[in-house]
Design an enzyme around this catalytic site. Structure first.
Site, PDB file in Angstrom:
ATOM      1  NE  ARG A  42      -4.041   1.923   2.173  1.00 17.29           N
ATOM      2  CZ  ARG A  42      -4.370   2.685   3.209  1.00 17.29           C
ATOM      3  NH1 ARG A  42      -3.773   2.514   4.380  1.00 17.29           N
ATOM      4  NH2 ARG A  42      -5.292   3.618   3.085  1.00 17.29           N
ATOM      5  CG  HIS A  46      -1.517   5.459  -0.152  1.00 17.93           C
ATOM      6  ND1 HIS A  46      -2.194   5.894   0.966  1.00 17.93           N
ATOM      7  CD2 HIS A  46      -2.381   4.650  -0.803  1.00 17.93           C
ATOM      8  CE1 HIS A  46      -3.414   5.356   0.984  1.00 17.93           C
ATOM      9  NE2 HIS A  46      -3.542   4.581  -0.074  1.00 17.93           N
ATOM     10  CG  ASN A  74      -0.997   8.841   3.234  1.00 22.12           C
ATOM     11  OD1 ASN A  74      -1.445   7.876   2.615  1.00 22.12           O
ATOM     12  ND2 ASN A  74      -0.300   9.812   2.655  1.00 22.12           N
ATOM     13  CG  HIS A 174      -8.276  -3.762  -1.168  1.00 21.02           C
ATOM     14  ND1 HIS A 174      -9.289  -2.847  -1.331  1.00 21.02           N
ATOM     15  CD2 HIS A 174      -7.149  -3.026  -0.980  1.00 21.02           C
ATOM     16  CE1 HIS A 174      -8.801  -1.624  -1.257  1.00 21.02           C
ATOM     17  NE2 HIS A 174      -7.500  -1.695  -1.045  1.00 21.02           N
TER      18      HIS A 174
END
Ligand code: HEM
Ligand SMILES: [Ca+2]
Ligand SMILES: [Ca+2]
Length: 301
Positions: A42, A46, A74, A174
């Site tokens: 992740r 990001h 975040n 996910h």
């Protein structure tokens, strides 16, 4: 700065041990705590969506800028910074001042997926690190929230050169990791396109009334939460997506057919996930003499 500046052989002379060093550090981090593989994957996402894959997400706030760590997508949410610092320290031991933190994120994301049972691929490297970071850029909606409509998800990925199919494939990340109650509360209490026993099960640790239980976490993939496989997509077919933004990918819209294909063909998901990860890793890298190679990932040199 075009994509062709990145290549898998970028460090073959200057740091031939970079891949084995990162992999063994990721291995030991995952044996300590299986979730960390998800967290590392992740972080790369990001990072890449805010001003490109330039390590900007790793920078602590300074007196001259407020960075990305406390931005909405975040704050209280992304994790794994300590592990990134550890990996960087190992890499600095074998080749000081050579390998960027942005590349470490890309390599660690790839290794995490492979170690947890997913596909493996040649990761492109040669990115340099930013000297700054921007709270506002990270907060601007470029990273879509879990309340997004399908068209917002598609548009946010399109803005980064990624197709709707890439978006669905990447959402397959996910298949591992966890989410906080505050990110799925509305779905498990108020949405109707959800399996009722699954909703009940998730309500157990996510009380209806905020802020009670806001930070309790649940597995994103209810079936195989620590294995990188295609069961995330099978869950969507039975209305067991945890986030609104998960289930919206299979809710009678334009991406239903892709979800169906990935749910029945693991190899198709694996192939498209790899392609999309490589595309994501190509987003606006700093190369040549732009940026720097940070000594410590949390601060500019
Ligand atoms: C499609 C749009 C996406 C949305 C709306 C979204 C949203 C979220 C949310 C809300 C969480 C839980 C955060 C928390 O509770 O603090 C999460 C976790 C996670 N996301 Fe996404 N995400 C998206 C795409 C992606 C992509 C493209 C990747 C990577 C390729 C990714 C990888 C992950 C992983 C691995 C976790 C679990 C992290 C952990 O356990 O530490 N997500 N995501
Ligand atoms: Ca970035
Ligand atoms: Ca899984």
């Amino acid at each position: 700065d075009d994509d062709d500046d990145l290549s898998s052989g970028f460090y073959s002379k200057s740091c031939p041990k970079v891949f084995s060093t990162v992999k063994s550090a990721v291995h030991s981090a995952i044996s300590n705590q299986r979730r960390i593989g998800a967290s590392l994957l992740r972080l790369h996402f990001h990072d890449c969506f805010v001003n490109g894959c330039d390590g900007s997400i790793l920078l602590d706030d300074t007196s001259s800028f407020r960075g990305e760590k406390t931005a909405r997508p975040n704050n209280n949410s992304v994790r794994g910074f300590g592990v990134v610092d550890k990996i960087k320290a190992q890499v600095e031991k074998v080749c000081p001042g050579v390998v960027s933190c942005a590349d470490i994120l890309a390599i660690a994301a790839r290794d995490s997926v492979a170690i947890l049972g997913g596909p493996d691929w040649k990761v492109k490297v040669g990115r340099r690190d930013s000297k700054t970071a921007s709270f506002n850029d990270a907060n601007s909606g470029v990273i879509p929230p879990p309340t997004s409509t399908l068209s917002n998800l598609i548009n946010r990925f399109k803005a980064k050169g990624l197709s709707a199919k890439d978006m669905v494939a990447l959402s397959g990340a996910h298949t591992i990791g966890k989410a906080r109650c505050t990110t799925f509360r509305d779905r498990i209490y108020n949405e109707s396109n959800i399996d009722s026993s699954f909703a009940k099960q998730r309500q157990n640790k996510c009380p209806r009334k905020a802020p009670s239980g806001d930070n309790n976490v649940a597995d994103l993939d209810v079936t195989t939460p620590t294995k990188f496989d295609n069961l995330y997509f099978k869950n969507l077919l039975s209305q067991k997506g945890l986030l609104h933004s998960d289930q919206i990918l299979f809710n009678g819209g334009s991406t239903d057919s892709v979800v169906k294909r990935y749910s029945s063909k693991p190899s198709s998901f694996a192939e498209d996930f790899v392609k999309a990860m490589i595309k994501m890793g190509d987003i606006e890298p700093l190369t040549g003499s732009d940026g720097e190679i940070r000594k410590h990932c949390a601060k500019p040199n």
